[in-house]
Design a protein around this motif. Structure first.
Motif, short mmCIF file in Angstrom:
data_model
loop_
_atom_site.label_atom_id
_atom_site.label_comp_id
_atom_site.label_asym_id
_atom_site.label_seq_id
_atom_site.Cartn_x
_atom_site.Cartn_y
_atom_site.Cartn_z
N TYR B 92 5.92 -16.92 2.52
CA TYR B 92 5.34 -17.78 1.49
C TYR B 92 3.88 -18.09 1.82
N ASN B 93 3.20 -18.68 0.87
CA ASN B 93 1.79 -19.05 1.03
C ASN B 93 0.97 -17.89 1.58
N ALA B 94 1.31 -16.70 1.14
CA ALA B 94 0.65 -15.51 1.65
C ALA B 94 -0.04 -14.80 0.50
N GLU B 95 -1.27 -15.19 0.23
CA GLU B 95 -2.00 -14.56 -0.87
C GLU B 95 -2.85 -13.43 -0.31
N VAL B 96 -2.74 -12.25 -0.91
CA VAL B 96 -3.47 -11.09 -0.40
C VAL B 96 -4.90 -11.14 -0.91
N LYS B 97 -5.84 -11.05 0.02
CA LYS B 97 -7.26 -11.13 -0.34
C LYS B 97 -7.85 -9.74 -0.49
N GLY B 98 -7.42 -8.84 0.42
CA GLY B 98 -7.98 -7.49 0.38
C GLY B 98 -7.05 -6.51 1.06
N VAL B 99 -7.28 -5.21 0.77
CA VAL B 99 -6.44 -4.16 1.34
C VAL B 99 -7.36 -3.08 1.88
N SER B 100 -7.06 -2.59 3.07
CA SER B 100 -7.83 -1.46 3.58
C SER B 100 -6.85 -0.41 4.09
N GLY B 101 -7.37 0.74 4.42
CA GLY B 101 -6.53 1.81 4.94
C GLY B 101 -6.03 2.72 3.83
N GLU B 102 -5.10 3.60 4.19
CA GLU B 102 -4.61 4.55 3.20
C GLU B 102 -3.11 4.71 3.36
N LYS B 103 -2.53 5.56 2.55
CA LYS B 103 -1.09 5.76 2.56
C LYS B 103 -0.58 5.98 3.98
N GLY B 104 0.43 5.24 4.35
CA GLY B 104 0.98 5.36 5.70
C GLY B 104 0.39 4.33 6.65
N ASP B 105 -0.78 3.82 6.31
CA ASP B 105 -1.43 2.89 7.23
C ASP B 105 -2.32 1.90 6.49
N PHE B 106 -1.70 1.04 5.71
CA PHE B 106 -2.46 0.02 5.00
C PHE B 106 -2.54 -1.25 5.82
#
Lengths: 291, 816
Positions: B92-106
């Protein structure tokens, strides 16, 4: 365009938008007049012996027509309330109801052969006349009053008037806080002793002699205003609120008065119809049993 | 930093929950990230005891969580228990701010700085987005909230609503509704008026303000928030006010930006566009999957099925058939050829030009809404003057259009790949011609909403429809003897223009001679007489303006402006004159059509000195009616107050014709010159109520009526979208005794809608019915037509269409 023509055919023809009296180019007026004309002509031409009365062939014919008409006319109340499917127009029914109903005056009188007495037959006749006259009053009211009702209502509704009066009362209570005892009592006349509708006579006449709000207005002006003190300003505010309330009250009461007139004749028309049906039954039964 | 999981699921709505539950069940390592402290925030935020529906009913639920129609509380309990029992890993209380990486390793970065590593990502964040936040100092204090679940929960508080859109106003009114709660409610509006909100809401707010229940601050904004106090910036400085609670309703920013930041492409720039998806819900960013409302599926059952399916796909089960397979198979079963579903989808997509740009996934959804039909040679597909707003695409075979009503032998062919029915779709009016199959033909019939969605999301589809529409409109309305070849030059330079309400396309006295076709919306024609504009005419969609100057030369003799938001096709005057020179029969046709308009013109010229009162009346009533939305209506109920005695028999008839619920409020609504427009459906050409109906339950029926079928889920969207306030949410009252029992024995409440007390006293316990949207259906299916008109004793109630009423009928009325 062709498309438009089809659209137009699918709904009532707006260009011929008519009220119940004009319905179908006065179709039912003409039918009623024709019925009366034929009845009168026949009455004059047929030389009944010893004198015209209900017991001749012609009299029976008129009596049957009249009784059937009365029966049919009294079904209007059911027609109005039964929302059945199928093509019918209550306006057409009302138009026929009005004109055929009035024509009964002629048919009924000719049926009686102008012969009246203190008996159940004349009672039925008198009740019929009473119903018809009340109905004529109603038709006249329906024809004349809606315009006044609409003009008085403007764009507001009953519910809005009540809301306005309620909120003005709240404002009046607040505004009366700085006033002294006698002045506050005057305001209480308005907030506690004002009835909007009142008795039947009040509603019908539009006169409200003991209206708390008018009394409050005259009390406040009698107690004197003027000056620039905060107290005078509070009195001014109360006065203006009372006058706003009066304006809304007047408007609501005019509305109530018109609605009362539009409705009250029905309280005669409908019950007397039932009395008429009873008297008519007695009339028919007595005629056939005590021939 | 935690261990790497196979799947990170972002958002715990129905789609995300279902995905997480399935991942837990089949033992795939996963984490469910939820930005709030509870599951399924959208449904959590529904008002208390809201009844949630489970449509489409024919779709099987294959999720591991249970779901059936029921109250909000029940559904949430079932899900909470299912998630807890299933051993789902929730953060909970886990808002995603950004994503990096690629398939298999995000790597997903949360707003609190934590990082989560995952091989694949499922985005199920819905379309609600995040509410815009208070930016002033103290805006993050705990008594600032962005939602109001239960207005009855607050007592004796000073509450400020920031933002005066519909949500803000509704909250303010809700909080102030019960004086016993003794809340001091204020609403803060950044601008001077309340133009952003619906009229009904503004009216109610003004009434509440005048009654002293709500205070309003206009041209004001919050400057500072402290515990117990708020400081507002108002036009003449700052003011510090007592404040226990702040409800900020500042709108929300759609999640598109965030989604695009992950490298996911959308199908178009349109606001209604969805991410591009593979049949397995994979986006253009490999390893990132999108499901649920964000993928374009607003219904809970769809979402939950997708949650299940997408986890199966990610887990390697790529051959799993989607849950809608049996529905589609059933839809396609009657077609000749007996292909499997996937082959049919591909066949339709390839053959029908406007479908070329769809993904297989979109095709599936598309087909659920649409119908594929097979017609034998010479079978009628639709008839001239029938009502219909669906679009047809020809997959194989061909059709012929009977362009001349008088002689059905004259036809124009339309071949495979093309479309037809687009005029009804664009203008909302009746079919212009009868269309038959020329040979054995397979067509796909696309209902209006699906067609509009298609045009919004696929640019090629939009361009194709626009091109074909313009050509056909021109050929159809100028008719006789013209071919596509004749008008090619004119069309090449034609423009489709959007016209704002009140904007003029032609001005009196101008030297121009272009001609305009009204494609949607409607126009009013005015002329200046004695310094005042006088209403002349009303031009509905499908007709044209500007032919007089074109044919006869001379300055424009009238001004033409849009009554509502409209679209016109502008045809170049010079090119059109060349066409006229070549085609004298076209000139004759234009002149014939001009004669009606000229009659009104001449009439007004003749009468203008004698009857200026009539002209004033005509103009002002026309303006009033257009302001009341009659300009976009197809059929509207008017009450002639010169005849109305206020008996309310219209309302009673309406209720008795429709399960005891009236769809009409006679007294409410505006009045002008004894013409009253009651609160009742106008059956708009482009119904606002259809804008966002999740189960697609609003349709236009065979007589032009806009009606709601009983798949309505009671969400209230249509009610909010209707600018005229004619939709109510209610459930049918218990059945009442018949008329005879009432007349003779006084049993039951009598004719009309029963009052609330009677409804409650006679309600059956355990009655499963729930509130649905209720509106006028023009008594469709009831012999005799609209009950309100039939049951009016004095003839005051009339139903009119604008093009008939805003003409000589109104002039005649003014003269009475």
């Amino acid at each position: 365009m062709a498309r438009q023509a089809v659209r137009q055919a699918n709904r009532s023809d707006v260009r011929k938008h008519e009220g119940f009296l004009q319905h179908g180019g006065y179709r039912w007026l003409w039918i009623a007049l024709a019925l009366c004309a034929v009845s009168i002509a026949a009455y004059l031409m047929i030389d009944a012996e010893p004198r015209p009365r209900g017991g001749t062939i012609y009299g029976y014919t008129l009596g049957t027509i009249g009784a059937l008409l009365i029966g049919w006319l009294s079904l209007f109340g059911i027609r109005k309330r039964a929302i059945t499917t199928g093509v019918y127009s209550l306006k057409a029914w009302l138009s026929a109801h009005v004109y055929l109903g009035v024509s009964l005056l002629v048919i009924g009188t000719l049926h009686a052969g102008f012969h009246f007495g203190w008996n159940v037959h004349t009672l039925a006749y008198a009740l019929m006349v009473f119903v018809i006259v009340s109905g004529m009053f109603g038709a006249a009211a329906y024809a004349v009053l809606p315009k006044e009702l609409s003009a008085n209502r403007g764009e507001t509704t009953q519910r809005q008037w009540l809301e306005t009066i309620r909120s003005l009362d709240a404002l009046l209570r607040d505004a009366a806080q700085p006033l002294d005892r006698t002045e506050a009592d005057a305001v209480r006349l308005s907030t506690e002793q004002t009835t909007i509708g009142g008795s039947f006579l009040n509603r019908l006449s539009g006169q409200y002699p003991g209206c708390g709000n008018s009394r409050a207005i005259s009390e406040i002006s009698r107690l004197g205003r003027g000056g620039t003190s905060p107290h005078a300003a509070a009195l001014d505010l109360v006065d203006s609120l009372l006058k706003r309330k009066q304006a809304t009250l007047d408007q609501a009461r005019r509305h109530i008065r018109l609605r009362t007139i539009l409705e009250m004749w029905l309280y005669i028309h409908v019950p007397v119809t039932f009395a008429l049906l009873a008297a008519l039954t007695a009339h028919i039964v007595s005629v056939f049993f005590y021939w | 930093m935690a261990d790497k999981v196979r799947i990170a699921i972002v958002g715990s709505g129905p789609a995300g929950l279902s995905a997480a539950a399935h991942a837990a069940k089949i033992g795939v390592s996963h984490v469910l990230l939820e930005k709030t402290d509870h599951l399924s925030d959208t449904i959590y935020s529904y008002q208390k005891k809201k009844y949630v529906m489970a449509t489409p009913t024919q779709l099987v639920l294959r999720a591991d969580l249970d779901f059936e129609a029921g109250y909000r509380e029940t559904i949430l309990d079932v899900w909470n228990k299912g998630i807890a029992d299933g051993g789902v890993n929730v953060r909970y209380n886990a808002e995603v701010k950004g994503v990096s990486g690629e398939k298999g390793d995000f790597t997903l970065t949360l707003t609190n700085g934590d990082k989560v590593q995952a091989e694949t990502i499922i985005l199920s964040i819905g379309t609600q987005g995040n509410p815009n936040l208070m930016r002033c100092p103290g805006g993050d204090l705990p008594h600032v909230q962005y939602q109001l679940a239960d207005p009855g929960a607050y007592i004796d508080e000073h509450i400020f609503i920031i933002g005066a859109g519909d949500a803000g106003i509704e909250n303010a009114l809700g909080l102030a509704a019960d004086p016993a709660q003794a809340n001091v409610v204020s609403i803060v509006n950044r601008s001077a008026d309340f133009s952003r909100a619906k009229d009904a809401n503004v009216t109610n707010l003004m009434a509440a303000r005048d009654a002293g229940r709500v205070s309003t601050y206009t041209e004001a904004s919050p400057a500072k928030v402290e515990g117990g106090w708020i400081t507002l910036e108002i036009p003449d400085g700052e003011t510090r006010l007592k404040c226990d609670r702040i409800i900020a309703r500042l709108g929300s920013s759609p999640p598109r930006k965030f989604v695009e930041s992950l490298g996911i492409e959308f199908t178009s720039d349109s606001r209604d566009a969805y991410p591009k998806l593979s049949p397995n819900f994979e986006t253009t960013a490999p390893g990132v999957y999108v499901i649920g409302a964000l993928a374009g599926y607003p219904l809970i059952k769809h979402c939950m099925n997708q949650g299940h399916d997408v986890v199966e796909y990610i887990n390697g089960n790529v051959t799993l058939a989607p849950a809608d397979e049996p529905i589609l198979a059933q839809k396609l079963a009657h077609l000749p050829g007996g292909l499997p579903v996937a082959a049919w989808l591909e066949f339709l997509r390839e053959k029908v030009e406007i479908l070329n740009g769809l993904s297989p996934l979109q095709m599936r959804e598309f087909l659920i809404d649409s119908e594929v039909r097979f017609y034998r040679a010479d079978e009628v597909i639709f008839e001239r003057n029938s009502i219909g707003s669906s679009l047809f695409g020809i997959a194989s075979g061909s059709v012929k259009v009977e362009i001349n009503a008088a002689n059905p032998a004259i036809t124009v062919p339309i071949s495979a790949g093309s479309i037809f029915g687009e005029v009804g779709l664009i203008s909302g009016r009746r079919r212009g011609s009868t269309i038959r199959a020329s040979e054995d033909t397979i067509v796909i019939e696309i209902p209006r909403n699906a067609a509009l969605k298609l045009m919004a999301s696929v640019k090629e589809a939009r361009d194709t429809v626009n091109r074909i529409t313009t050509e056909r409109t021109v050929l159809q309305i100028f008719g006789s003897g013209l071919t596509a070849h004749d008008v090619a030059d004119v069309l090449a330079k034609s423009e489709v223009k959007e016209i704002k309400p009140g904007e003029a396309i032609i001005r009196e006295g101008d030297e121009s001679y272009d001609i305009y076709i009204v494609r949607r919306g409607s126009m009013v024609v005015e002329r200046e007489i004695g310094g005042k504009p006088v209403f002349l005419n009303y031009i509905p969609a499908g007709q044209w303006a500007g032919e007089v100057s074109l044919v006869e030369g001379g300055k424009r003799n009238a001004t033409v402006r849009a009554a509502i938001r409209s679209e016109v096709i502008k045809l170049d005057g010079d090119l059109f004159r060349i066409l006229l020179n070549r085609k004298p029969e076209l000139v004759a046709r234009l002149r014939a059509e001009m004669s009606t308009r000229r009659r009104i013109n001449e009439y007004i010229d003749k009468e203008k000195d004698k009857f200026s009162g009539v002209l004033d009346y005509y103009t002002s009533v026309a303006k009033f009616l257009v302001d009341q939305g009659v300009g976009e209506a197809t059929d509207v109920l008017l009450i002639d107050e010169r005849l109305c005695v206020g008996c309310d028999n219209c309302e009673k008839a309406c209720a008795d014709a429709h399960d005891g619920l009236s769809r009409l409020d006679r007294e409410a609504g505006r009045t002008y010159a004894n013409l009253h427009v009651p609160t009742s459906c106008r059956h708009c050409e482009h119904p606002h109520c259809m804008t966002d109906c999740p189960p697609n339950a609003i349709h236009r029926g065979p007589d032009g009526e806009v009606f709601i079928d009983n798949t309505c889920i009671g969400c209230g969207n249509c009610q909010r979208f209707c600018p005229y306030g004619v939709i109510r949410m209610d459930k049918p009252p218990p059945k009442k005794p018949g008329l005879a029992s009432w007349l003779l024995f006084g049993m039951g409440p009598g004719p009309g809608e029963p009052d609330k007390a009677w409804k409650e006293a006679n309600a059956k316990a355990g009655d499963g019915s729930h509130k649905q949207a209720i509106k006028c259906d023009m008594c469709s299916g009831i012999k005799g037509g609209p009950a309100c008109v039939r049951a009016c004793p004095t003839g005051a109630a009339i139903r009119v269409s604008p093009e008939n009423f805003l003409s000589v009928a109104l002039l005649d009325r003014g003269r009475e």
